[in-house]
Design an enzyme around this catalytic site. Structure first.
Site, mmCIF file in Angstrom:
data_model
loop_
_atom_site.group_PDB
_atom_site.id
_atom_site.type_symbol
_atom_site.label_atom_id
_atom_site.label_comp_id
_atom_site.label_asym_id
_atom_site.label_seq_id
_atom_site.Cartn_x
_atom_site.Cartn_y
_atom_site.Cartn_z
ATOM 1 N N CYS A 20 0.874 -1.270 0.148
ATOM 2 C CA CYS A 20 0.096 0.154 0.002
ATOM 3 C C CYS A 20 0.937 1.235 -0.127
ATOM 4 C CB CYS A 20 -0.944 -0.061 1.210
ATOM 5 S SG CYS A 20 -0.218 0.262 2.926
ATOM 6 N N ASN A 23 2.577 1.493 3.984
ATOM 7 C CA ASN A 23 2.700 0.252 4.793
ATOM 8 C C ASN A 23 2.648 0.469 6.457
ATOM 9 O OD1 ASN A 23 5.626 -1.795 5.481
ATOM 10 N ND2 ASN A 23 3.610 -2.436 4.928
ATOM 11 N N CYS A 25 -1.282 0.636 7.142
ATOM 12 C CA CYS A 25 -2.562 0.118 7.568
ATOM 13 C C CYS A 25 -3.007 -1.103 6.758
ATOM 14 C CB CYS A 25 -3.741 1.334 7.473
ATOM 15 S SG CYS A 25 -3.551 2.063 5.906
ATOM 16 N N ARG A 26 -3.228 -0.781 5.479
ATOM 17 C CA ARG A 26 -3.672 -1.945 4.523
ATOM 18 C C ARG A 26 -2.790 -3.046 4.160
ATOM 19 N NH1 ARG A 26 -5.657 1.780 -0.600
ATOM 20 N NH2 ARG A 26 -3.589 2.510 0.156
ATOM 21 N N SER A 27 -1.282 -2.936 3.838
ATOM 22 C CA SER A 27 -0.546 -3.837 3.401
ATOM 23 C C SER A 27 -0.204 -4.639 4.733
ATOM 24 C CB SER A 27 0.427 -3.414 2.598
ATOM 25 O OG SER A 27 1.270 -2.283 3.290
ATOM 26 N N ASP A 137 -8.864 3.239 1.339
ATOM 27 C CA ASP A 137 -8.156 3.606 2.287
ATOM 28 C C ASP A 137 -9.127 3.944 3.348
ATOM 29 O OD1 ASP A 137 -6.836 5.505 4.120
ATOM 30 O OD2 ASP A 137 -5.640 6.456 2.545
#
Length: 165
Positions: A20, A23, A25-27, A137
């Site tokens: 993401c 690096n 939150c999402r990934s 996001d």
């Protein structure tokens, strides 16, 4: 990159990198969720999992506290992860590089070296939830945004693991 696990089959592990922007939150959520499913299915020796960001905003930082809290609600611990930026070597070391959204995908495509061997695509290309093409996001959706992100990642990681396993 994390050390590859020993493999009883003699086959090298399948290496998966989730990406993401920062690096945090999402990934890292995808890394933790995918690792959780791999371990739960007793496939640890067959996979190596990591995450990175397309930008260096948060290198060395822990995942966002809201991402950590949401993952813990689902039994996934992200506390050992630290943010890092994707490198050119990642395109040679990993088999799969899965971006969370099109902006990340385009950023990856811009920095991929000519000798890249990884398959680079969107994570949700491997999910069965047709309602979303990208992992949004979570910062724009508050607490519900983090839950939505978790659910999208969880479903896509399960589907992707089914495809690989």
């Amino acid at each position: 990159m994390r050390e590859a696990p020993a493999s009883n089959s003699g086959q090298p592990p399948v290496r998966v990198l989730f990406v993401c922007m920062g690096n945090i939150c999402r990934s890292p959520t995808a890394e933790g969720v995918f690792r959780h499913h791999v371990e739960h299915r007793d496939l640890k020796e067959r996979f190596e999992v990591d995450s990175a960001g397309t930008h260096a905003y948060h290198v060395g930082d822990l995942p966002d506290s809201r991402s950590q809290a949401k993952a813990l609600e689902h039994g996934v611990d992200l506390s050992n992860q630290r943010a890092r930026r994707v490198s050119e070597q990642d395109f040679r070391d990993f088999d799969w590089i899965l971006a969370m959204d099109r902006d990340n995908l385009e950023a990856l495509e811009r920095v991929a070296p000519d000798d890249a061997t990884a398959t680079v695509s969107l994570l949700l290309d491997y999910g069965t939830n047709a309602q979303f093409e990208e992992v949004p996001d979570p910062y724009y959706g508050g607490a519900r945004g983090f839950e939505l992100v978790y659910q999208l990642i969880d479903g896509a990681c399960r589907d992707f693991l089914d495809r690989l396993a």
